[in-house]
Design a protein around this motif. Structure first.
Motif, PDB file in Angstrom:
ATOM      1  N   ARG A 185       0.834  -1.208   0.000  1.00 12.55           N
ATOM      2  CA  ARG A 185       0.000   0.000   0.000  1.00 12.55           C
ATOM      3  C   ARG A 185       0.867   1.256   0.000  1.00 12.55           C
ATOM      4  NH1 ARG A 185      -4.338  -2.456   4.293  1.00 12.55           N
ATOM      5  NH2 ARG A 185      -5.200  -3.956   2.802  1.00 12.55           N
ATOM      6  N   ARG A 186       0.244   2.349  -0.429  1.00 17.15           N
ATOM      7  CA  ARG A 186       0.900   3.675  -0.489  1.00 17.15           C
ATOM      8  C   ARG A 186       2.028   3.703  -1.513  1.00 17.15           C
ATOM      9  NH1 ARG A 186      -2.451   6.950   1.142  1.00 17.15           N
ATOM     10  NH2 ARG A 186      -0.838   8.480   1.424  1.00 17.15           N
ATOM     11  N   LYS A 187       1.887   2.887  -2.570  1.00 19.84           N
ATOM     12  CA  LYS A 187       2.883   2.851  -3.643  1.00 19.84           C
ATOM     13  C   LYS A 187       2.267   3.174  -4.998  1.00 19.84           C
ATOM     14  CE  LYS A 187       5.709  -0.620  -1.292  1.00 19.84           C
ATOM     15  NZ  LYS A 187       6.274  -1.977  -1.371  1.00 19.84           N
ATOM     16  N   GLY A 188       1.019   3.630  -5.005  1.00 15.10           N
ATOM     17  CA  GLY A 188       0.366   4.010  -6.250  1.00 15.10           C
ATOM     18  C   GLY A 188      -0.338   2.884  -6.981  1.00 15.10           C
ATOM     19  N   ILE A 189      -0.405   1.704  -6.375  1.00 12.80           N
ATOM     20  CA  ILE A 189      -1.011   0.560  -7.060  1.00 12.80           C
ATOM     21  C   ILE A 189      -2.515   0.738  -7.207  1.00 12.80           C
ATOM     22  CG2 ILE A 189      -1.399  -1.930  -6.954  1.00 12.80           C
ATOM     23  CD1 ILE A 189       1.360  -2.091  -5.507  1.00 12.80           C
ATOM     24  N   ALA A 190      -3.192   1.177  -6.165  1.00 13.28           N
ATOM     25  CA  ALA A 190      -4.639   1.412  -6.261  1.00 13.28           C
ATOM     26  C   ALA A 190      -4.941   2.489  -7.301  1.00 13.28           C
ATOM     27  CB  ALA A 190      -5.225   1.793  -4.897  1.00 13.28           C
ATOM     28  N   THR A 191      -4.084   3.491  -7.387  1.00  9.30           N
ATOM     29  CA  THR A 191      -4.253   4.528  -8.412  1.00  9.30           C
ATOM     30  C   THR A 191      -4.176   3.907  -9.802  1.00  9.30           C
ATOM     31  OG1 THR A 191      -3.312   6.222  -6.971  1.00  9.30           O
ATOM     32  CG2 THR A 191      -3.302   6.684  -9.337  1.00  9.30           C
ATOM     33  N   LYS A 192      -3.192   3.048 -10.026  1.00 11.13           N
ATOM     34  CA  LYS A 192      -3.049   2.392 -11.335  1.00 11.13           C
ATOM     35  C   LYS A 192      -4.261   1.516 -11.645  1.00 11.13           C
ATOM     36  CE  LYS A 192       1.947   2.453 -11.497  1.00 11.13           C
ATOM     37  NZ  LYS A 192       3.185   1.755 -11.731  1.00 11.13           N
ATOM     38  N   LEU A 193      -4.768   0.816 -10.638  1.00 10.97           N
ATOM     39  CA  LEU A 193      -5.954  -0.017 -10.853  1.00 10.97           C
ATOM     40  C   LEU A 193      -7.165   0.838 -11.220  1.00 10.97           C
ATOM     41  CD1 LEU A 193      -5.473  -2.524  -7.907  1.00 10.97           C
ATOM     42  CD2 LEU A 193      -5.512  -3.126 -10.338  1.00 10.97           C
ATOM     43  N   MET A 194      -7.375   1.931 -10.490  1.00  8.59           N
ATOM     44  CA  MET A 194      -8.515   2.811 -10.796  1.00  8.59           C
ATOM     45  C   MET A 194      -8.351   3.459 -12.163  1.00  8.59           C
ATOM     46  SD  MET A 194     -11.188   2.929  -8.923  1.00  8.59           S
ATOM     47  CE  MET A 194     -11.898   4.402  -9.630  1.00  8.59           C
ATOM     48  N   GLU A 195      -7.139   3.872 -12.503  1.00  7.13           N
ATOM     49  CA  GLU A 195      -6.908   4.456 -13.827  1.00  7.13           C
ATOM     50  C   GLU A 195      -7.226   3.443 -14.924  1.00  7.13           C
ATOM     51  OE1 GLU A 195      -2.885   5.820 -13.322  1.00  7.13           O
ATOM     52  OE2 GLU A 195      -3.536   7.827 -12.681  1.00  7.13           O
ATOM     53  N   ALA A 196      -6.863   2.177 -14.707  1.00  2.97           N
ATOM     54  CA  ALA A 196      -7.172   1.140 -15.692  1.00  2.97           C
ATOM     55  C   ALA A 196      -8.685   0.955 -15.814  1.00  2.97           C
ATOM     56  CB  ALA A 196      -6.501  -0.179 -15.298  1.00  2.97           C
ATOM     57  N   ALA A 197      -9.387   0.966 -14.686  1.00  3.32           N
ATOM     58  CA  ALA A 197     -10.844   0.813 -14.713  1.00  3.32           C
ATOM     59  C   ALA A 197     -11.500   1.999 -15.416  1.00  3.32           C
ATOM     60  CB  ALA A 197     -11.387   0.665 -13.294  1.00  3.32           C
ATOM     61  N   LEU A 198     -11.062   3.206 -15.114  1.00  2.00           N
ATOM     62  CA  LEU A 198     -11.632   4.393 -15.756  1.00  2.00           C
ATOM     63  C   LEU A 198     -11.345   4.393 -17.256  1.00  2.00           C
ATOM     64  CD1 LEU A 198     -10.771   7.010 -13.000  1.00  2.00           C
ATOM     65  CD2 LEU A 198     -13.052   6.142 -13.591  1.00  2.00           C
ATOM     66  N   SER A 199     -10.163   3.949 -17.638  1.00  2.00           N
ATOM     67  CA  SER A 199      -9.826   3.843 -19.060  1.00  2.00           C
ATOM     68  C   SER A 199     -10.739   2.827 -19.745  1.00  2.00           C
ATOM     69  CB  SER A 199      -8.358   3.443 -19.208  1.00  2.00           C
ATOM     70  OG  SER A 199      -8.017   3.319 -20.556  1.00  2.00           O
ATOM     71  N   LEU A 200     -10.966   1.694 -19.105  1.00  2.00           N
ATOM     72  CA  LEU A 200     -11.887   0.701 -19.653  1.00  2.00           C
ATOM     73  C   LEU A 200     -13.281   1.299 -19.809  1.00  2.00           C
ATOM     74  CD1 LEU A 200     -12.570  -2.264 -20.464  1.00  2.00           C
ATOM     75  CD2 LEU A 200     -13.206  -2.590 -18.052  1.00  2.00           C
ATOM     76  N   GLY A 201     -13.729   2.047 -18.819  1.00  2.00           N
ATOM     77  CA  GLY A 201     -15.032   2.701 -18.908  1.00  2.00           C
ATOM     78  C   GLY A 201     -15.110   3.615 -20.121  1.00  2.00           C
ATOM     79  N   ARG A 202     -14.081   4.422 -20.324  1.00  7.67           N
ATOM     80  CA  ARG A 202     -14.062   5.308 -21.498  1.00  7.67           C
ATOM     81  C   ARG A 202     -14.060   4.495 -22.790  1.00  7.67           C
ATOM     82  NH1 ARG A 202     -10.931   8.247 -17.937  1.00  7.67           N
ATOM     83  NH2 ARG A 202      -8.980   7.290 -18.582  1.00  7.67           N
ATOM     84  N   ASP A 203     -13.222   3.459 -22.835  1.00  6.96           N
ATOM     85  CA  ASP A 203     -13.099   2.642 -24.047  1.00  6.96           C
ATOM     86  C   ASP A 203     -14.387   1.902 -24.402  1.00  6.96           C
ATOM     87  OD1 ASP A 203     -10.474   3.476 -24.166  1.00  6.96           O
ATOM     88  OD2 ASP A 203      -9.635   1.558 -23.482  1.00  6.96           O
ATOM     89  N   THR A 204     -15.183   1.566 -23.407  1.00  2.00           N
ATOM     90  CA  THR A 204     -16.422   0.821 -23.650  1.00  2.00           C
ATOM     91  C   THR A 204     -17.642   1.728 -23.749  1.00  2.00           C
ATOM     92  OG1 THR A 204     -16.698   0.432 -21.276  1.00  2.00           O
ATOM     93  CG2 THR A 204     -15.569  -1.286 -22.557  1.00  2.00           C
TER      94      THR A 204
END
Length: 159
Positions: free
Chosen positions: A83-102
């Motif tokens: 935790r506190r290494k930016g991993i959750a941020t990367k996961l959320m960014e991937a999810a938001l990108s998927l949302g935009r792409d779909t």
């Protein structure tokens, strides 16, 4: 280096392993996990270091009656030592990108009011905060009792 990717049916064994390690309950069997991952609306992102899986994000793409698609994020879990290494941020960014792409109209999720780390992440990602009151119904007491015993904030609703 952290690699974040959307799990496919070929990742069923890995998905089962990471969920068993982080989800604190027995995940679906590998065969069932493969079936789940074939559902185009089911979303599971995994985060992996060079030698281990350290986090996941579980979401669902939902087609609504008004013709819009929504992305509902159910859970983001990162192993405590990562935790506190930016991993959750990367996961959320991937999810938001998927949302935009779909073509999803919105992405939404719910967190506890006292979950400061999660709230900080969602605010950093410019999420709109809104208020709601949640209701729950216990349908299967044996499954609900497990959640109440293992996950903070869950309880079995009495009849």
């Amino acid at each position: 280096m952290i690699r974040v990717f959307r799990a496919t049916p070929e990742d069923a064994a890995s998905a089962s392993q990471v969920l068993a390690a982080l989800y604190h309950r027995e995940p679906a069997a590998e065969e069932r996990m493969g079936d789940i991952l074939r559902d185009p609306g089911f979303v599971l992102f995994l985060a992996q270091t060079e030698d281990e899986y350290v986090a996941y994000l579980h979401a669902e793409l939902i087609d609504r009656l008004d013709g819009n698609t929504m992305l509902l994020v159910y859970d983001i879990t990162v192993a405590p030592e990562h935790r506190r290494k930016g991993i959750a941020t990367k996961l959320m960014e991937a999810a938001l990108s998927l949302g935009r792409d779909t073509g999803a109209a919105r992405c939404w999720l719910v967190t506890e009011p006292d979950n400061s780390p999660a709230r900080g992440l969602y605010e950093k990602l410019n999420g709109d905060q809104w208020s709601a009151i949640g209701f729950g119904w216990t349908i299967d007491r044996s499954k609900a009792r497990f959640l109440a015993e293992s996950l903070p904030g869950w309880r079995v609703f009495d009849d």
